[in-house]
Design a protein around this motif. Structure first.
Motif, PDB file in Angstrom:
ATOM      1  N   GLN A  51      32.692  41.237  31.212  1.00  5.40           N
ATOM      2  CA  GLN A  51      33.118  41.815  32.480  1.00  5.40           C
ATOM      3  C   GLN A  51      31.915  42.019  33.389  1.00  5.40           C
ATOM      4  O   GLN A  51      30.778  42.084  32.931  1.00  5.40           O
ATOM      5  CB  GLN A  51      33.832  43.154  32.259  1.00  5.40           C
ATOM      6  N   ASP A 229      35.795  40.513  40.129  1.00  3.72           N
ATOM      7  CA  ASP A 229      36.108  41.614  39.225  1.00  3.72           C
ATOM      8  C   ASP A 229      36.252  42.928  39.983  1.00  3.72           C
ATOM      9  O   ASP A 229      37.143  43.738  39.705  1.00  3.72           O
ATOM     10  CB  ASP A 229      35.017  41.761  38.156  1.00  3.72           C
ATOM     11  N   ARG A 234      41.342  40.926  37.583  1.00  3.78           N
ATOM     12  CA  ARG A 234      41.852  40.924  36.210  1.00  3.78           C
ATOM     13  C   ARG A 234      42.977  41.925  35.993  1.00  3.78           C
ATOM     14  O   ARG A 234      43.503  42.040  34.893  1.00  3.78           O
ATOM     15  CB  ARG A 234      40.714  41.247  35.239  1.00  3.78           C
ATOM     16  N   TRP A 440      39.871  35.712  29.293  1.00  2.40           N
ATOM     17  CA  TRP A 440      39.088  36.951  29.414  1.00  2.40           C
ATOM     18  C   TRP A 440      39.116  37.777  28.130  1.00  2.40           C
ATOM     19  O   TRP A 440      38.296  38.670  27.949  1.00  2.40           O
ATOM     20  CB  TRP A 440      39.617  37.786  30.580  1.00  2.40           C
ATOM     21  N   ARG A 443      35.620  38.131  24.755  1.00  2.00           N
ATOM     22  CA  ARG A 443      34.530  38.882  25.381  1.00  2.00           C
ATOM     23  C   ARG A 443      33.153  38.473  24.871  1.00  2.00           C
ATOM     24  O   ARG A 443      32.152  38.677  25.557  1.00  2.00           O
ATOM     25  CB  ARG A 443      34.728  40.384  25.132  1.00  2.00           C
TER      26      ARG A 443
END
Length: 515
Positions: A51, A229, A234, A440, A443
């Motif tokens: 992220q 982001d 997301r 996503w 990670r």
């Protein structure tokens, strides 16, 4: 007299809920724990794995805890409990200066037994919520201190900017505090506060230093990825967001119910049934008995809540109805309540209001933890995977030397951390009922590379049934033989005649090429 007992009680409450399995170990929390372990091994991540909007401070604090006390979930929860204690201290410190000594016990008691969503997201380590509230509380207190001086100087601005920068690095949610409080300082300057240019120079310098991780991240990942982001790319979009009137209805159902503490974050139900009207009735009583004008300083939390509400409603973050993005508003609600209650002149009415609110919130927690189930930060039902059988699963996998394979996000990272990274299962399987998959979820791509290179892989599922059907059909179509077994609530597919990957079965997209 209230401070020490309340702080200790708040820490113990969170640990008791963990020890009673009311706050189960969570996949997002496992990512933080793995980051902390990797930090102790020499890695230096700047952001939450995978992220670009939650900084790694949570992981560094957890790493410090691991270094001092060893690796355990209890240490992770203790770090969050101490952060929350800091939030309590600075919230009470601000209210002490704004509303006087009589506000101390009310605010500490309301923070000890807050709305359940506030307790939930400050008990887990989910990547920055605890830090956002902590830095927000410190900024609130420091802004008030600065606004009460005749002159504020370079060092005052540097401290303000540093706190804001580090908080923004931790999570963009800190902006809910930073922007309105900066506006308040500008307003105070316009009204005569002696804010000299060194203050703003110090603020800019501190903000820049605090945001260095962001600047480095933008340099390596690109501005577009970071901005995507930040603007909520997301966040799952709720179907009600398309219509303005329905969006307004969602505002009431998903925002005010969580802020006032009458709904849990994971579903649309009223806690206690008809008892859910208690906070509203008490608030109306508070408005009625408040004779003198409200202190101007008590409007500060209202400004924060209003800004928080506007950003949530006007951005894609309105698609998340769990209430996690309303945490600053819940914090503001508690501060406003405590300050207003402390200004009620009649002692009996103060007691009725204070114990009415805290009694309802304490009863809410009791109701939600009394029956089966547990407190869950996930609104999506598909994400609520029972991991109580994880030790048995790990034992089966280790006994059969099934150390690599594929599973979903909610299993992969808790399994990796609790096994000491002996069991590496890449999160390349879907968990939604319609079998949609998001890259996503992957990670930490290194895990996927380890699995791709392995000659002996297994699959672990926890549903939905459609996924198990798709796996079996895919194996049969490719002529793969296998064995399968149920371990607790998990299904394990192993001893495959040849390794096959989820994207070869049409179940998920292929990963990025391994270096």
């Amino acid at each position: 007299m209230c401070w020490a007992p309340m702080l200790v009680a708040a820490v113990l409450l969170r640990l008791i809920l963990w020890w009673k399995d009311e706050l189960p170990f969570h996949a997002d929390e496992a990512v933080v724990a793995l980051m902390a372990r990797h930090i102790l091994q020499g890695e230096r991540p700047l952001f939450f794995y995978g992220q670009s909007y939650m900084g790694a401070l949570d992981a560094y604090l957890t790493a410090l805890g691991f270094a001092l006390f060893g690796e355990s979930v209890t240490v992770i929860r203790m770090v969050q409990a101490l952060l929350y204690a800091g939030t309590m201290v600075f919230s009470a410190a601000w209210l002490y200066e704004v509303a006087g000594k009589s506000s101390q016990c009310p605010v500490l008691l309301l923070l000890l037994f807050p709305p359940v969503g506030f307790l939930l997201y400050t008990a887990f380590s989910l990547g920055g919520y605890g830090e956002a509230l902590f830095f927000g509380s410190v900024l609130l207190w420091w802004t008030w201190r600065c606004s009460q001086r005749q002159r504020i100087l370079l060092r005052d601005g540097f401290l303000w900017g540093s706190l804001a920068g580090i908080g923004l690095w931790c999570t963009h949610l800190t902006a809910i505090y930073v922007l309105p409080l900066a506006f308040i300082l500008l307003y105070k300057q316009w009204r005569g506060l002696q804010v000299r240019w060194p203050f703003w120079a110090g603020l800019a310098a501190g903000l820049t230093i605090g945001l260095i991780p962001y600047l480095l991240h933008i340099g390596s990942k690109g501005l577009y990825a970071v901005l995507a982001d930040l603007r909520g790319a997301r966040v799952p979009q709720h179907p009600l967001l398309s219509d303005p009137l329905q969006r307004l209805g969602l505002l009431v159902l998903a925002w005010f119910t969580v802020v006032m503490g009458v709904r849990p974050p994971w579903e649309f139900i009223f806690i206690g049934g008809p008892l859910a009207v208690v906070p509203l009735l008490l608030f109306l009583l508070l408005v009625k008995v408040t004779r003198k004008p409200i202190s101007s300083a008590l409007t500060w939390p209202l400004v924060l809540a209003g800004f928080n509400l506007f950003l949530w409603w006007a951005t894609p973050f309105a698609g998340d109805v769990s209430g996690r993005y309303a945490l600053p508003s819940t914090h503001a609600w508690i501060l406003f309540l405590a300050g207003s209650i402390s200004q009620v002149s009649q002692r009996k009415l103060r007691a009725i209001l204070l114990w009415g609110f805290t009694g309802y919130y304490a009863l809410s927690l009791l109701i939600l933890t009394w029956g089966p189930g547990f407190l869950n930060p996930q609104f999506n039902f598909a994400s609520r995977i029972d991991l109580s059988g994880l030790p048995e699963l790990a034992e089966f996998l280790e006994r059969n030397r099934l150390v690599h394979g594929y599973t979903n996000y909610w299993i992969a990272y808790p399994l990796a951390f609790l096994s000491g990274e002996k069991l590496i299962f890449a999160p390349r399987l879907p968990y939604h009922f319609d079998l949609r998959y998001s890259p996503w979820d992957d990670r930490y791509p290194l895990y996927t590379c380890l699995v791709v290179r392995s000659e002996d892989i297994a699959y672990v599922t926890s549903g939905p049934p459609a996924l198990d059907q798709a796996l079996r059909k895919g194996f049969q179509a490719l002529g793969i033989t296998w064995e399968e077994v149920t371990v607790k609530n998990f299904r394990v597919y192993y001893r495959l005649s040849s390794p096959v990957h989820p994207w070869e079965l049409g179940i998920s997209s292929p990963p990025e090429p391994c270096p």
